[in-house]
Write a protein that holds these residues in place. Structure first.
Motif, PDB file in Angstrom:
ATOM      1  N   UNK A   7       0.942  -1.252  -0.082  1.00  0.00           N
ATOM      2  CA  UNK A   7      -0.155  -0.007  -0.194  1.00  0.00           C
ATOM      3  C   UNK A   7       0.772   1.200  -0.134  1.00  0.00           C
ATOM      4  N   UNK A   8       2.101   1.096   0.618  1.00  0.00           N
ATOM      5  CA  UNK A   8       3.051   2.185   0.498  1.00  0.00           C
ATOM      6  C   UNK A   8       3.501   2.802  -0.623  1.00  0.00           C
ATOM      7  N   UNK A   9       3.749   1.642  -1.619  1.00  0.00           N
ATOM      8  CA  UNK A   9       4.000   1.996  -2.893  1.00  0.00           C
ATOM      9  C   UNK A   9       2.978   2.508  -3.670  1.00  0.00           C
ATOM     10  N   UNK A  10       1.583   2.009  -3.616  1.00  0.00           N
ATOM     11  CA  UNK A  10       0.555   2.675  -4.184  1.00  0.00           C
ATOM     12  C   UNK A  10       0.342   4.138  -3.770  1.00  0.00           C
ATOM     13  N   UNK A  11       0.738   4.676  -2.517  1.00  0.00           N
ATOM     14  CA  UNK A  11       0.474   5.850  -2.118  1.00  0.00           C
ATOM     15  C   UNK A  11       1.765   6.660  -2.594  1.00  0.00           C
ATOM     16  N   UNK A  12       2.743   6.101  -2.522  1.00  0.00           N
ATOM     17  CA  UNK A  12       3.781   6.826  -3.264  1.00  0.00           C
ATOM     18  C   UNK A  12       3.599   7.127  -4.798  1.00  0.00           C
ATOM     19  N   UNK A  13       3.242   6.370  -5.485  1.00  0.00           N
ATOM     20  CA  UNK A  13       3.005   6.357  -6.813  1.00  0.00           C
ATOM     21  C   UNK A  13       1.782   7.105  -7.453  1.00  0.00           C
TER      22      UNK A  13
END
Length: 451
Positions: free
Chosen positions: A386-392
């Motif tokens: 989910x952190x990856x999605x937030x960053x992207x």
């Protein structure tokens, strides 16, 4: 309940001693079956184990010995819905052509009352509750059971033909049915979920579709016109088909027109009068209205419920306003689709609390719904994904914490006046909690502590 002899002197293995296993074991014993219960987590000191043994029911604790099937003449296995079919005892039973069912099948076999059955990937609990409340308001003597409320085979024992049972069903429960036939069956929607359990999407869809499978021409199948998979699966039903749609005006169905809800060319209520938040809930409302109109519920009773019903616990549940921040508990959002729908209910800056069990999926489908999300507070096994999605997605504030309680305090720290703070995990809870209810309760308690 119906007095049947289907299980008289039959050897039945009940696998899993949760609420459904306990209820099934007692009922089968009452119906004259020779019952053995097996639970890997239970111990000889557990009160429920002792309770069953007093009745003369054999209980095997601590493991799943294959001898329970290899060295006996088992006629039937009744399993807890959550136990996968990869379980060695279930695999062996299937190999030996021993029927494997869930307690829902037992409930149907003994029920004197008509059953309204509801399933779908999302919205089941809200729709089931709406149907129950509308029937209750119209004095139709409903009972609620299944995946919500009490275990189905426990509820039906006290039901008569004067009652109607409103039954929420999961794909896990439906997969273990053989003859189950509700008089009114409803699939709200089908979205990828529980693929770790079912293996493939096709198997998941097939499990959902079993709700229609045994229906006859005298029954009713309620179908989401806007969902291709539901429409295709409904073709197996011989029942009269009634459609609902949030996008298309339907002759003979339930639909939206001119800012109001209509059923068969009859205006029911203005959308502005409905107090249940979220555009996604219109699908649930249309489905519920369709079901209760088939049971003769008056428009007055429908309107009364829709102008007072604010939602169910853990499903976009309003919790509190603290320093002009609004807190919502959507712990029942255990997949991406549910969280997307929750986020679409708000058009103000939102802080999303999400995370939980990592089922192997990614969360890219969540991106389009993050338009108003200003911060994401993440926890559990899936936090890195989910952190990856937030960053992207360009989310300004991203925090990873240990648990829901920390997520609440962190969200409050980074929030501003008029923000929404929303727990909508997009994941199952089983990495840190026994149930999504437990997760939601922790959120609510943490919110109240902020005061």
């Amino acid at each position: 309940m119906k007095k049947i002899d289907d299980y008289l002197h039959k050897e039945v293995l009940v696998l899993g001693l949760a609420k459904s296993g306990l209820a099934a074991a007692k009922l089968l014993h009452q119906l004259g079956a020779i019952v053995t219960v097996n639970d890997i987590k239970a111990t000889d000191d557990d009160l429920v184990v002792q309770e069953l043994r007093v009745l003369g029911i054999q209980v095997v604790c601590g493991d799943h010995p294959l001898s329970l099937i290899k060295d006996s003449q088992v006629d039937l296995v009744v399993k807890n819905p959550g136990i996968p079919y990869s379980n060695p005892l279930i695999t062996l039973a299937v190999e030996r052509n021993i029927p494997v069912i869930t307690e829902v099948e037992l409930a149907y076999k003994i029920s004197e009352a008509d059953i309204i059955a509801i399933t779908g990937s999302n919205g089941k609990t809200t729709t089931t509750t709406l149907i129950y409340e509308m029937l209750k308001e119209d004095k139709k003597q409903p009972l609620i059971a299944g995946n919500i409320g009490k275990v189905a085979c426990e509820v039906v024992q006290n039901a008569t033909n004067e009652n109607v049972i409103v039954m929420e069903l999961s794909s896990f429960q439906l997969l273990g049915t053989i003859e189950f036939k509700p008089s009114i069956a409803l699939i709200l929607n089908i979205y990828d979920a529980h693929l770790d359990y079912h293996g493939t999407r096709d198997e998941y869809v097939r499990a959902k579709g079993k709700i229609y499978e045994n229906q006859l021409k005298s029954d009713k199948a309620i179908i989401n016109f806007d969902d291709k998979d539901v429409c295709e699966r409904s073709e197996i039903s011989q029942a009269e088909k009634i459609f609902f749609s949030t996008t298309t005006e339907l002759e003979g169905g339930t639909y939206i027109k001119d800012g109001s809800v209509w059923y068969k060319n009859e205006r029911i209520i203005s959308i502005k009068e409905i107090v249940l938040p979220g555009a996604h809930n219109l699908e649930n409302i249309l489905a519920a209205i369709t079901a209760v109109k088939l049971r003769g519920v008056s428009n007055e009773s429908i309107v009364k419920v829709l102008t007072t019903f604010k939602g169910v616990k853990h499903r976009l549940q309003f919790v509190e306003i603290i320093d002009n921040r609004r807190f919502y508990n959507d712990s029942k959002a255990t997949n991406i689709f549910a969280t997307s729908k929750a986020l679409q209910a708000f058009t103000v800056p939102t802080i999303l609390l999400a995370g939980g069990l990592d089922r192997g999926n990614e969360f890219d489908e969540l991106k389009p719904s993050l338009k108003y999300v200003k911060a994401m507070i993440l926890f559990g096994e899936s936090a890195p994904k989910l952190e990856r999605i937030a960053i992207e997605s360009g989310i300004e504030v991203i925090k990873c914490v240990d648990n829901v309680e920390q997520a609440v305090s962190t969200a409050f720290e980074v929030s501003e006046k008029d923000d929404v703070i929303l727990l909508s995990p997009a994941c199952a809870s089983w990495d840190q909690f026994k149930t999504f209810e437990e997760r939601g309760d922790m959120f609510v308690q943490a919110v109240h502590k902020l005061k």
